[in-house]
Scaffold this active site. Structure first.
Site, PDB file in Angstrom:
ATOM      1  N   GLU A  35       4.720  -4.978  -1.820  1.00 22.27           N
ATOM      2  CA  GLU A  35       4.789  -3.652  -0.780  1.00 22.27           C
ATOM      3  C   GLU A  35       3.837  -2.897  -1.279  1.00 22.27           C
ATOM      4  O   GLU A  35       3.595  -2.760  -2.515  1.00 22.27           O
ATOM      5  CB  GLU A  35       6.254  -3.101  -1.114  1.00 22.27           C
ATOM      6  CG  GLU A  35       6.301  -1.552  -0.441  1.00 22.27           C
ATOM      7  CD  GLU A  35       7.668  -0.835  -0.656  1.00 22.27           C
ATOM      8  OE1 GLU A  35       8.521  -1.746  -1.389  1.00 22.27           O
ATOM      9  OE2 GLU A  35       7.702   0.195  -0.412  1.00 22.27           O
TER      10      GLU A  35
ATOM     11  N   ARG B 233      -6.250  10.743  10.088  1.00 25.21           N
ATOM     12  CA  ARG B 233      -4.872  11.046   9.971  1.00 25.21           C
ATOM     13  C   ARG B 233      -4.567  11.671   8.705  1.00 25.21           C
ATOM     14  O   ARG B 233      -4.624  11.191   7.582  1.00 25.21           O
ATOM     15  CB  ARG B 233      -3.956   9.619  10.250  1.00 25.21           C
ATOM     16  CG  ARG B 233      -2.507  10.050   9.988  1.00 25.21           C
ATOM     17  CD  ARG B 233      -1.964   8.730   9.529  1.00 25.21           C
ATOM     18  NE  ARG B 233      -0.489   8.712   9.370  1.00 25.21           N
ATOM     19  CZ  ARG B 233       0.349   7.927   8.726  1.00 25.21           C
ATOM     20  NH1 ARG B 233      -0.337   6.709   8.406  1.00 25.21           N
ATOM     21  NH2 ARG B 233       1.478   8.186   8.849  1.00 25.21           N
TER      22      ARG B 233
ATOM     23  N   SER C 223      -0.171   6.567  -0.443  1.00 23.39           N
ATOM     24  CA  SER C 223       0.379   7.589  -1.156  1.00 23.39           C
ATOM     25  C   SER C 223       1.293   7.129  -2.095  1.00 23.39           C
ATOM     26  O   SER C 223       1.814   6.056  -2.043  1.00 23.39           O
ATOM     27  CB  SER C 223       0.602   8.756  -0.182  1.00 23.39           C
ATOM     28  OG  SER C 223       2.017   8.110   0.638  1.00 23.39           O
TER      29      SER C 223
ATOM     30  N   ALA D 281       5.920   3.799   7.835  1.00 18.03           N
ATOM     31  CA  ALA D 281       7.355   4.570   8.307  1.00 18.03           C
ATOM     32  C   ALA D 281       8.424   3.458   8.400  1.00 18.03           C
ATOM     33  O   ALA D 281       9.540   3.883   7.952  1.00 18.03           O
ATOM     34  CB  ALA D 281       7.233   5.413   9.438  1.00 18.03           C
TER      35      ALA D 281
ATOM     36  N   HIS E 156      10.858   3.078   5.401  1.00 12.43           N
ATOM     37  CA  HIS E 156      12.104   3.769   5.267  1.00 12.43           C
ATOM     38  C   HIS E 156      13.071   3.548   6.003  1.00 12.43           C
ATOM     39  O   HIS E 156      14.306   4.065   6.027  1.00 12.43           O
ATOM     40  CB  HIS E 156      11.485   5.341   5.107  1.00 12.43           C
ATOM     41  CG  HIS E 156      10.175   5.444   4.453  1.00 12.43           C
ATOM     42  ND1 HIS E 156      10.180   5.173   3.024  1.00 12.43           N
ATOM     43  CD2 HIS E 156       9.160   6.114   4.926  1.00 12.43           C
ATOM     44  CE1 HIS E 156       8.918   5.462   2.644  1.00 12.43           C
ATOM     45  NE2 HIS E 156       8.193   5.927   3.800  1.00 12.43           N
TER      46      HIS E 156
ATOM     47  N   HIS F 251       1.489   1.096  -0.848  1.00  8.12           N
ATOM     48  CA  HIS F 251       1.361   2.238   0.155  1.00  8.12           C
ATOM     49  C   HIS F 251       0.036   2.928  -0.501  1.00  8.12           C
ATOM     50  O   HIS F 251      -0.176   2.972  -1.726  1.00  8.12           O
ATOM     51  CB  HIS F 251       2.279   3.300  -0.317  1.00  8.12           C
ATOM     52  CG  HIS F 251       3.971   2.685   0.332  1.00  8.12           C
ATOM     53  ND1 HIS F 251       4.179   2.715   1.787  1.00  8.12           N
ATOM     54  CD2 HIS F 251       4.979   1.925  -0.251  1.00  8.12           C
ATOM     55  CE1 HIS F 251       5.479   1.951   1.699  1.00  8.12           C
ATOM     56  NE2 HIS F 251       5.891   1.708   0.485  1.00  8.12           N
TER      57      HIS F 251
ATOM     58  N   ARG G 182      11.035   9.852   2.247  1.00  8.50           N
ATOM     59  CA  ARG G 182       9.984   8.647   1.845  1.00  8.50           C
ATOM     60  C   ARG G 182      10.329   7.838   0.379  1.00  8.50           C
ATOM     61  O   ARG G 182       9.937   6.922  -0.012  1.00  8.50           O
ATOM     62  CB  ARG G 182       8.678   9.182   1.694  1.00  8.50           C
ATOM     63  CG  ARG G 182       8.252   9.850   3.153  1.00  8.50           C
ATOM     64  CD  ARG G 182       6.753   9.969   2.876  1.00  8.50           C
ATOM     65  NE  ARG G 182       6.383  11.004   3.935  1.00  8.50           N
ATOM     66  CZ  ARG G 182       6.090  10.963   5.231  1.00  8.50           C
ATOM     67  NH1 ARG G 182       6.186   9.386   5.661  1.00  8.50           N
ATOM     68  NH2 ARG G 182       5.725  11.738   6.039  1.00  8.50           N
TER      69      ARG G 182
ATOM     70  N   PRO H 270       2.873   1.257  11.542  1.00  5.40           N
ATOM     71  CA  PRO H 270       2.516   2.262  12.475  1.00  5.40           C
ATOM     72  C   PRO H 270       1.793   3.410  11.819  1.00  5.40           C
ATOM     73  O   PRO H 270       1.825   3.642  10.819  1.00  5.40           O
ATOM     74  CB  PRO H 270       3.793   2.727  12.911  1.00  5.40           C
ATOM     75  CG  PRO H 270       4.848   2.273  11.660  1.00  5.40           C
ATOM     76  CD  PRO H 270       4.266   0.887  11.418  1.00  5.40           C
ATOM     77  N   ASN H 271       0.721   3.652  12.694  1.00  7.86           N
ATOM     78  CA  ASN H 271      -0.125   4.927  12.528  1.00  7.86           C
ATOM     79  C   ASN H 271      -1.368   4.776  11.422  1.00  7.86           C
ATOM     80  O   ASN H 271      -2.149   5.395  11.145  1.00  7.86           O
ATOM     81  CB  ASN H 271       0.635   6.106  12.052  1.00  7.86           C
ATOM     82  CG  ASN H 271       1.730   6.495  13.049  1.00  7.86           C
ATOM     83  OD1 ASN H 271       1.103   6.638  14.133  1.00  7.86           O
ATOM     84  ND2 ASN H 271       2.839   6.683  12.620  1.00  7.86           N
TER      85      ASN H 271
ATOM     86  N   TYR I 182      -3.951  10.987   3.006  1.00  5.25           N
ATOM     87  CA  TYR I 182      -4.742   9.576   3.106  1.00  5.25           C
ATOM     88  C   TYR I 182      -5.804   9.351   3.058  1.00  5.25           C
ATOM     89  O   TYR I 182      -6.374   8.373   2.802  1.00  5.25           O
ATOM     90  CB  TYR I 182      -3.850   9.162   4.496  1.00  5.25           C
ATOM     91  CG  TYR I 182      -2.575   8.830   4.623  1.00  5.25           C
ATOM     92  CD1 TYR I 182      -1.663   8.176   3.620  1.00  5.25           C
ATOM     93  CD2 TYR I 182      -1.780   9.618   5.647  1.00  5.25           C
ATOM     94  CE1 TYR I 182      -0.446   8.442   3.979  1.00  5.25           C
ATOM     95  CE2 TYR I 182      -0.582   9.741   5.789  1.00  5.25           C
ATOM     96  CZ  TYR I 182       0.241   9.001   5.241  1.00  5.25           C
ATOM     97  OH  TYR I 182       1.683   8.767   5.201  1.00  5.25           O
TER      98      TYR I 182
ATOM     99  N   ASN J 250       1.973  -2.953   4.045  1.00  6.26           N
ATOM    100  CA  ASN J 250       2.174  -1.550   4.108  1.00  6.26           C
ATOM    101  C   ASN J 250       3.000  -1.225   5.411  1.00  6.26           C
ATOM    102  O   ASN J 250       2.426  -1.295   6.556  1.00  6.26           O
ATOM    103  CB  ASN J 250       0.766  -0.811   4.091  1.00  6.26           C
ATOM    104  CG  ASN J 250       1.110   0.686   4.081  1.00  6.26           C
ATOM    105  OD1 ASN J 250       2.159   1.174   4.132  1.00  6.26           O
ATOM    106  ND2 ASN J 250      -0.178   1.385   4.033  1.00  6.26           N
TER     107      ASN J 250
ATOM    108  N   ARG K 125       6.558  12.460  -2.642  1.00  2.00           N
ATOM    109  CA  ARG K 125       6.665  13.348  -1.057  1.00  2.00           C
ATOM    110  C   ARG K 125       7.950  13.730  -0.709  1.00  2.00           C
ATOM    111  O   ARG K 125       8.851  13.722  -1.691  1.00  2.00           O
ATOM    112  CB  ARG K 125       5.859  12.457  -0.436  1.00  2.00           C
ATOM    113  CG  ARG K 125       4.251  11.824  -0.777  1.00  2.00           C
ATOM    114  CD  ARG K 125       3.624  11.166   0.203  1.00  2.00           C
ATOM    115  NE  ARG K 125       3.417  11.868   1.630  1.00  2.00           N
ATOM    116  CZ  ARG K 125       3.077  11.085   2.910  1.00  2.00           C
ATOM    117  NH1 ARG K 125       3.105   9.968   2.643  1.00  2.00           N
ATOM    118  NH2 ARG K 125       3.247  11.929   3.816  1.00  2.00           N
TER     119      ARG K 125
HETATM  120  C1  DQA Z   1       2.424   5.134   3.909  1.00  2.00           C
HETATM  121  C2  DQA Z   1       3.616   5.961   3.310  1.00  2.00           C
HETATM  122  C3  DQA Z   1       4.809   6.111   4.303  1.00  2.00           C
HETATM  123  O1  DQA Z   1       5.763   6.869   3.768  1.00  2.00           O
HETATM  124  C4  DQA Z   1       4.237   6.904   5.546  1.00  2.00           C
HETATM  125  O2  DQA Z   1       5.044   6.712   6.668  1.00  2.00           O
HETATM  126  C5  DQA Z   1       2.965   5.971   6.108  1.00  2.00           C
HETATM  127  C6  DQA Z   1       2.064   5.471   4.865  1.00  2.00           C
HETATM  128  C7  DQA Z   1       1.383   5.191   2.674  1.00  2.00           C
HETATM  129  O3  DQA Z   1       0.617   4.159   2.598  1.00  2.00           O
HETATM  130  O4  DQA Z   1       1.258   5.993   1.841  1.00  2.00           O
HETATM  131  O5  DQA Z   1       2.735   5.963   7.332  1.00  2.00           O
HETATM  132  O6  DQA Z   1       3.077   3.817   3.880  1.00  2.00           O
END
Ligand code: DQA
Length: 144
Positions: free
Chosen positions: A97, A17, A101, A76, A79, A99, A110, A9-10, A22, A73, A106
């Site tokens: 896995e 964003r 960030s 959210a 978590h 990410h 997270r 998501p997102n 990011y 990836n 953080r």
């Molecule tokens: C993320 C890190 C997650 O905590 C966050 O919710 C994201 C992006 C990252 O790629 O850094 O949406 O997965």
């Protein structure tokens, strides 16, 4: 070798964003970088994004016998999602896995990844390069 990149998501909003976290690169730009590296390494890549947990679960299930590696990836859902964790464990396709960030640098919520124990490894904190490094990791996923 076929690698399935799944984005949660997102991540469709990358570029606009929270750019201070990011960066300004869009998901389409990231996909192009992944494809360029995959071409060099002569592997096939499929790249998808969904905001829906159930759709991500379905894609993981469908990856069985179709893909050699999943790069995930989970955003959210990393978590929160027991469903994603169970899907990865059930399907048995080696999963990496990733990410953008460094989730450990953080907010506390997270720091915990529910999917980490069922993944082969994690790549995080390198921004867009986390994705490019994941192609390399996927190609060598069975090496010790
Ligand atoms: C993320 C890190 C997650 O905590 C966050 O919710 C994201 C992006 C990252 O790629 O850094 O949406 O997965």
């Amino acid at each position: 070798m076929k690698i399935l990149f799944l984005n949660g998501p997102n991540l469709n909003l990358l570029g606009q964003r929270e750019p201070e976290v990011y960066g300004r690169t869009t998901l389409a730009d990231i996909e192009a970088k992944v494809r360029a590296r995959a071409r060099k390494l002569k592997v096939t890549v499929e790249f998808r994004q969904s905001n829906l947990e159930g759709e991500l679960v379905a894609w993981i299930q469908q990856a069985r016998r179709k893909f050699d590696v999943i790069v995930l990836n989970a955003a959210a859902y990393t978590h929160t999602s027991v469903a994603l964790r169970d899907a990865i464990a059930a399907v048995g396709v080696p999963t990496i896995e990733i990410h953008l960030s460094n989730i450990h640098a953080r907010e506390k919520f997270r720091h915990k990844s529910l999917i980490a124990p069922v993944c082969r490894g994690q790549i995080l904190g390198f921004g867009v390069n986390s994705y490019v490094l994941a192609v390399e990791a996927a190609v060598n996923v069975n090496e010790r």
